[in-house]
Design an enzyme around this catalytic site. Structure first.
Site, PDB file in Angstrom:
ATOM      1  N   GLU A  49      23.906  53.198  12.711  1.00  0.00           N
ATOM      2  CA  GLU A  49      23.987  54.651  12.465  1.00  0.00           C
ATOM      3  C   GLU A  49      24.892  54.949  11.281  1.00  0.00           C
ATOM      4  OE1 GLU A  49      25.730  56.928  15.717  1.00  0.00           O
ATOM      5  OE2 GLU A  49      24.814  58.760  14.937  1.00  0.00           O
ATOM      6  N   HIS A 104      15.176  57.228  21.930  1.00  0.00           N
ATOM      7  CA  HIS A 104      15.923  58.419  21.473  1.00  0.00           C
ATOM      8  C   HIS A 104      15.463  58.829  20.077  1.00  0.00           C
ATOM      9  CE1 HIS A 104      18.569  55.974  18.876  1.00  0.00           C
ATOM     10  NE2 HIS A 104      18.775  55.153  19.898  1.00  0.00           N
ATOM     11  N   TYR A 152      16.318  48.544  22.131  1.00  0.00           N
ATOM     12  CA  TYR A 152      17.057  48.228  23.360  1.00  0.00           C
ATOM     13  C   TYR A 152      16.098  47.512  24.297  1.00  0.00           C
ATOM     14  CZ  TYR A 152      19.528  52.032  21.081  1.00  0.00           C
ATOM     15  OH  TYR A 152      20.139  52.824  20.145  1.00  0.00           O
ATOM     16  N   GLU A 208      19.999  56.930  12.877  1.00  0.00           N
ATOM     17  CA  GLU A 208      20.480  55.992  13.890  1.00  0.00           C
ATOM     18  C   GLU A 208      19.379  55.360  14.745  1.00  0.00           C
ATOM     19  OE1 GLU A 208      22.503  57.985  17.225  1.00  0.00           O
ATOM     20  OE2 GLU A 208      22.517  59.785  15.996  1.00  0.00           O
ATOM     21  N   ASP A 246      29.757  52.649  18.842  1.00  0.00           N
ATOM     22  CA  ASP A 246      29.381  53.970  18.341  1.00  0.00           C
ATOM     23  C   ASP A 246      30.622  54.837  18.479  1.00  0.00           C
ATOM     24  OD1 ASP A 246      28.409  56.514  17.856  1.00  0.00           O
ATOM     25  OD2 ASP A 246      26.608  56.288  19.103  1.00  0.00           O
ATOM     26  N   HIS A 263      26.826  66.666  17.632  1.00  0.00           N
ATOM     27  CA  HIS A 263      25.437  67.128  17.590  1.00  0.00           C
ATOM     28  C   HIS A 263      25.515  68.550  17.072  1.00  0.00           C
ATOM     29  CE1 HIS A 263      24.569  63.970  20.924  1.00  0.00           C
ATOM     30  NE2 HIS A 263      24.624  63.438  19.724  1.00  0.00           N
ATOM     31  N   HIS A 309      20.557  63.578  14.012  1.00  0.00           N
ATOM     32  CA  HIS A 309      20.920  64.959  14.360  1.00  0.00           C
ATOM     33  C   HIS A 309      21.828  65.486  13.267  1.00  0.00           C
ATOM     34  CE1 HIS A 309      24.746  63.149  15.664  1.00  0.00           C
ATOM     35  NE2 HIS A 309      24.006  62.217  16.233  1.00  0.00           N
ATOM     36  N   ASP A 317      30.126  59.900  12.631  1.00  0.00           N
ATOM     37  CA  ASP A 317      29.365  59.336  13.756  1.00  0.00           C
ATOM     38  C   ASP A 317      28.723  58.043  13.259  1.00  0.00           C
ATOM     39  OD1 ASP A 317      27.840  58.867  15.988  1.00  0.00           O
ATOM     40  OD2 ASP A 317      26.574  60.653  15.790  1.00  0.00           O
ATOM     41  N   ARG A 333      21.859  49.253  17.596  1.00  0.00           N
ATOM     42  CA  ARG A 333      21.694  50.540  16.893  1.00  0.00           C
ATOM     43  C   ARG A 333      22.530  50.460  15.624  1.00  0.00           C
ATOM     44  NH1 ARG A 333      22.762  53.606  20.727  1.00  0.00           N
ATOM     45  NH2 ARG A 333      24.908  54.264  20.467  1.00  0.00           N
ATOM     46  N   HIS A 359      24.554  55.849  26.608  1.00  0.00           N
ATOM     47  CA  HIS A 359      25.837  56.571  26.652  1.00  0.00           C
ATOM     48  C   HIS A 359      26.879  55.781  27.454  1.00  0.00           C
ATOM     49  CE1 HIS A 359      23.627  60.591  25.686  1.00  0.00           C
ATOM     50  NE2 HIS A 359      23.847  59.854  24.619  1.00  0.00           N
ATOM     51  N   ASP A 415      47.783  69.941  37.359  1.00  0.00           N
ATOM     52  CA  ASP A 415      48.276  70.854  36.317  1.00  0.00           C
ATOM     53  C   ASP A 415      48.307  70.189  34.936  1.00  0.00           C
ATOM     54  OD1 ASP A 415      50.267  69.114  36.904  1.00  0.00           O
ATOM     55  OD2 ASP A 415      51.866  70.617  37.062  1.00  0.00           O
TER      56      ASP A 415
HETATM   57  N1  GLY Z   1      27.466  59.301  19.294  1.00  0.00           N
HETATM   58  C1  GLY Z   1      26.502  60.238  19.652  1.00  0.00           C
HETATM   59  C2  GLY Z   1      25.287  60.049  18.891  1.00  0.00           C
HETATM   60  O1  GLY Z   1      25.149  59.064  18.188  1.00  0.00           O
HETATM   61  O2  GLY Z   1      24.434  60.868  18.900  1.00  0.00           O
HETATM   62 MN    MN Z   2      24.642  60.196  16.377  1.00  0.00          MN
HETATM   63 MN    MN Z   3      26.706  57.890  17.376  1.00  0.00          MN
END
Ligand code: GLY
Ligand code: MN
Ligand code: MN
Length: 440
Positions: free
Chosen positions: A410, A352, A390, A386, A262, A363, A356, A273, A408, A245, A42
């Site tokens: 970003e 990737h 890798y 970003e 991130d 996103h 975005h 982000d 990365r 992720h 709950d």
């Molecule tokens: N943190 C999600 C992305 O960078 O797209």
């Molecule tokens: Mn991002």
């Molecule tokens: Mn990110």
């Protein structure tokens, strides 16, 4: 979420007016709120309002519905909300009720949510089109369809039933894609606090520390500014950075490893982000620096592409080229850069996209292509940039000194009528600046 100020009410009203104008006079738009979601038994997850609903109303309660009816005699903006309930409010918190929906949120008329279907029946009479996002709120799909069926049955005796159900997002999400000044103020704030949180994390990182403890530094900075995470934070030391992720945030930090963070804070619904990748001990090793400089060069080149009129696919094309050139010069790949890109060979190390849209959703909404062609950038769009590299642990055919390096970088960038504006400049990203910060 505090009650809206009069300036915020005017902003929400202007957004609804734009949507009303776009859907046209013989339409009705229906936008459901989010529901509360059980985490276990709950206990609930923290409530997060549906972004479309929030965008149009600022109303932060579950089990609600917003209906827009252009040209309606008694007002175009209707809300259906939970009834006031003294007992439930003692247990679960305040409710605006239909009265508050009118007095505090500016609805022209408001009802309890239990009346939605009955009222909808009347609201739809004589209207041709329903703007509603099917499939997103399954609890409502069937109920709305049932009301349409009822009207159809009655319509044999006169009233016309709606004939079209139109995807609301095509119209509304195009609107959300171009941020207003009020939205940009919130995004700037989210970016500024998030940048400070990353700085705090850099200062707190030491060999022997833990990923979760560094995550706590980030979250402390969000929460002491009245913010929460806009998405699950990624705090990945060493080869954990190669898991795109990664969300466990459970490993110990080792001297000589990099740490990739991130994380983005959300302010009044708008998230930042940011990703930074920095050395746990404060100094990049030779090989880490070599890879880092390639990613940074790709990121700077990609950011420069976010100019009005430029195709929104350009940042990715440019980043991919700079990264692939870097892969060749580092010896990760061999061959002609154009051929490597054409054959998708770069994807082994860069799998990737480069960015975005960013806004109420990390996103964020809005199409990237129109009729199959990348749309041009327009002032008011906000995009992340970003790129990363890798190099999986144990990666065959690659010098072992690169193994397990994941990097990365970003930032969040606003398209203006002039140069791109980096909203997340408050956290350093050059090797020298990061090392200086970690020394101090
Ligand atoms: N943190 C999600 C992305 O960078 O797209
Ligand atoms: Mn991002
Ligand atoms: Mn990110």
């Amino acid at each position: 979420m505090p009650a809206p100020t009069s300036a915020e009410l005017a902003e929400y009203a202007a957004r609804r007016a734009r949507l009303l104008a776009a859907i046209g006079p013989d339409s009705v738009a229906i936008i459901p709120s989010s529901r509360e979601v059980i985490r276990n038994r709950d206990a609930h997850y923290r409530f997060r309002q549906d972004s479309d609903f929030l965008y149009l109303s600022g109303f932060n309660e579950p089990d609600s519905m917003l209906v827009l009816v252009p040209g309606r005699k008694d007002g175009a903006f209707l809300m259906f909300v939970r009834a006031r309930d003294a007992t439930r409010e003692i247990w679960d918190g305040r409710r605006a009720g239909p009265e508050g929906a009118v007095s505090t949120y500016g609805a022209d008329q408001a009802f309890v949510i239990g009346e939605f279907e009955k009222q909808l029946h009347d609201l739809l009479a004589g209207r041709n089109r329903i703007f509603f996002t099917l499939g997103e709120h399954p609890e409502w799909d069937g109920k709305i369809a049932a009301v349409v069926r009822e009207i159809r049955e009655v319509s044999r005796r006169g009233a016309a039933a709606p004939t079209d159900i139109v995807a609301l997002e095509t119209t509304l999400h195009e609107q959300r894609l171009i941020k207003t000044d009020a939205e940009l103020a919130l995004i700037r704030h989210a970016c500024q606090v998030t940048a400070a949180a990353h700085v705090r994390a850099m200062r707190a990182t030491k060999p022997g520390g833990w990923e979760w403890a560094v995550a706590a530094e980030i979250h402390h900075e969000f929460e002491r500014n009245g913010m929460e995470c806009g998405y699950g934070s990624i705090v990945g030391g060493g080869e954990n950075a190669c898991i795109l992720h990664y969300k466990e945030n459970e490993s110990q930090l080792r001297d000589g490893d990099l740490l990739l963070i991130d994380a983005g804070g959300e302010y009044r619904g708008y998230t930042a982000d940011i990703t930074r990748t920095f050395p746990v001990n404060g100094r990049y090793s030779g090989v880490q620096k070599e890879v880092y400089e390639v990613v940074l060069a790709a990121q700077l080149a990609a950011i420069a592409e976010l100019t009005a009129g430029n195709a929104s696919s350009r940042p990715h094309e440019v980043a991919t080229r700079v990264l692939t050139e870097g892969m060749v010069s580092l010896g990760l790949l061999r061959g002609d850069v154009d051929a490597l890109i054409a054959d998708g060979k770069h994807r082994q190390f860069y799998m990737h996209g480069t960015g975005h849209w960013l806004g109420l959703d990390v996103h964020d909404v809005g199409r990237y292509k129109i009729d199959g062609v990348a749309r041009p950038f327009q002032p008011g769009m906000v995009m992340t940039v970003e790129p990363g590299l890798y190099i999986a642990p144990g990666c065959e055919g690659v010098d072992p000194r690169f193994h397990g390096i994941g990097i990365r970088i970003e930032d969040d960038v606003l398209v203006t009528s002039g140069a791109p504006e980096v909203l997340t400049h408050g956290v350093p990203k050059s090797v020298a600046d990061i090392e200086a910060l970690m020394r101090g």
